[in-house]
Design a protein around this motif. Structure first.
Motif, short mmCIF file in Angstrom:
data_model
loop_
_atom_site.label_atom_id
_atom_site.label_comp_id
_atom_site.label_asym_id
_atom_site.label_seq_id
_atom_site.Cartn_x
_atom_site.Cartn_y
_atom_site.Cartn_z
N ILE A 1 6.35 4.11 8.41
CA ILE A 1 5.04 4.33 8.99
C ILE A 1 4.59 5.20 7.82
N ARG A 2 3.51 4.63 7.55
CA ARG A 2 2.65 5.47 6.29
C ARG A 2 1.01 5.82 6.77
N ARG A 3 0.72 6.80 6.66
CA ARG A 3 -0.96 6.94 6.52
C ARG A 3 -1.52 6.15 5.49
N ASP A 4 -2.51 5.44 5.67
CA ASP A 4 -3.00 4.43 4.86
C ASP A 4 -4.37 4.66 4.51
N ASN A 5 -4.93 4.54 3.31
CA ASN A 5 -6.21 4.74 3.01
C ASN A 5 -7.09 3.23 3.13
N LEU A 6 -6.44 2.29 3.38
CA LEU A 6 -7.15 1.29 3.52
C LEU A 6 -7.78 0.73 2.37
N GLN A 7 -7.05 0.68 1.19
CA GLN A 7 -7.70 0.16 0.04
C GLN A 7 -6.82 -1.04 -0.72
N GLY A 8 -5.64 -1.22 0.08
CA GLY A 8 -4.57 -2.24 -0.68
C GLY A 8 -5.27 -3.75 0.00
N PRO A 9 -4.90 -4.62 -0.97
CA PRO A 9 -5.31 -6.09 -0.80
C PRO A 9 -4.52 -6.47 0.78
N GLU A 10 -3.28 -5.99 0.83
CA GLU A 10 -2.28 -6.51 2.06
C GLU A 10 -2.82 -6.21 3.21
N ILE A 11 -3.50 -4.75 3.43
CA ILE A 11 -4.11 -4.25 4.80
C ILE A 11 -5.71 -5.17 4.93
N ASP B 1 -14.30 -0.74 6.63
CA ASP B 1 -15.20 0.23 6.68
C ASP B 1 -15.35 1.35 7.80
N ALA B 2 -15.51 0.52 8.87
CA ALA B 2 -15.57 1.27 10.17
C ALA B 2 -14.24 2.23 10.47
N LEU B 3 -13.17 1.55 9.85
CA LEU B 3 -11.85 2.25 10.03
C LEU B 3 -11.72 3.46 9.02
N ARG B 4 -12.40 3.43 8.05
CA ARG B 4 -12.51 4.78 7.26
C ARG B 4 -13.11 5.89 7.77
N ALA B 5 -13.78 5.97 8.90
CA ALA B 5 -14.46 7.04 9.39
C ALA B 5 -13.59 8.10 9.47
N PRO B 6 -14.15 9.27 9.58
CA PRO B 6 -13.57 10.47 9.42
C PRO B 6 -12.83 10.94 11.14
N ASP B 7 -13.18 10.20 12.25
CA ASP B 7 -12.63 10.57 13.31
C ASP B 7 -11.41 9.48 13.64
N ILE B 8 -11.05 8.61 12.57
CA ILE B 8 -10.04 7.90 12.81
C ILE B 8 -8.87 8.03 11.67
N THR B 9 -7.47 8.14 12.13
CA THR B 9 -6.47 7.88 11.25
C THR B 9 -5.82 6.73 11.53
N PHE B 10 -5.30 6.18 10.14
CA PHE B 10 -5.15 4.73 10.21
C PHE B 10 -3.53 4.68 9.48
N TRP B 11 -2.80 3.94 10.17
CA TRP B 11 -1.22 4.01 9.69
C TRP B 11 -0.89 2.42 9.38
N THR B 12 -0.03 2.20 8.64
CA THR B 12 0.53 0.86 8.34
C THR B 12 2.14 1.06 8.49
N VAL B 13 2.78 0.07 8.92
CA VAL B 13 4.32 -0.39 9.12
C VAL B 13 4.73 -1.24 7.85
N TRP B 14 5.83 -0.55 7.16
CA TRP B 14 6.18 -1.47 6.10
C TRP B 14 7.83 -1.44 6.43
N ASP B 15 8.29 -2.59 5.66
CA ASP B 15 9.73 -2.69 5.34
C ASP B 15 9.94 -3.29 4.24
N GLU B 16 10.80 -2.52 3.41
CA GLU B 16 11.19 -2.95 2.16
C GLU B 16 9.93 -3.59 1.46
N GLY B 17 8.84 -2.75 1.12
CA GLY B 17 7.88 -3.33 0.61
C GLY B 17 6.63 -4.17 1.18
#
Length: 151
Positions: free
Chosen positions: A3-13, A39-55
């Motif tokens: 699990i990684r904190r995500d900046n919502l910049q990648g094409p996968e997300i 854009d809405a998920l980038r709000a300062p009151d929101i923390t966003f995570w992604t789940v990865w397995d071997e890339g």
């Protein structure tokens, strides 16, 4: 699973969140869709995570601070290719633990009522979430249900 904190910049997300929005609109009328875009998920009151397995991106989830004691789960999504493998459970448990670390006394969410949302409601109930009245900006809606967990 990682699990990684995500900046919502990648094409996968971006693709996963678009699939999430598309699915919400397939099962609910527009006024009943409360999923947030990038854009809405980038709000300062929101923390966003992604789940990865071997890339490989498996899923995501977010935590919004409603007030210093109350958090809201947003954008829980598992890529359809990886459903029923525990991805959502891992993310939900992570968000619950983070809410406890922050000192929240309550964690809430909104999800759909159509059959397509059955698995989500069952997952939340398995972790102790119970039905509750609408909170925040939510209103009574036949396509929507709110759930909460006292921490």
């Amino acid at each position: 699973m990682d699990i990684r904190r995500d900046n919502l910049q990648g094409p996968e997300i971006a693709a996963l969140l678009q699939a999430h929005l598309d699915e919400m609109h397939r099962h609910s009328p527009p006024e009943s869709v409360h999923a947030l875009d990038l854009d809405a998920l980038r709000a300062p009151d929101i923390t966003f995570w992604t789940v990865w397995d071997e890339g490989v991106l498996l899923g995501c989830g977010a935590l919004r601070e409603l007030d210093p004691q109350h958090g809201e789960i947003k954008s829980m999504r598992t890529d359809e290719r990886y459903r029923r493998r525990g991805v959502a459970t891992v993310m939900l448990d992570h968000i619950i633990e983070e809410a406890k670390k922050r000192g929240y006394t309550r964690l809430s969410l909104e999800t759909g009522t159509p059959a397509a949302f059955d698995a989500a409601r069952l997952l939340y109930a398995s972790r102790g979430f119970t039905l509750c009245p609408p909170f925040g900006d939510y209103r009574e809606d036949p396509y929507s249900v709110c759930m909460t967990l006292e921490l």
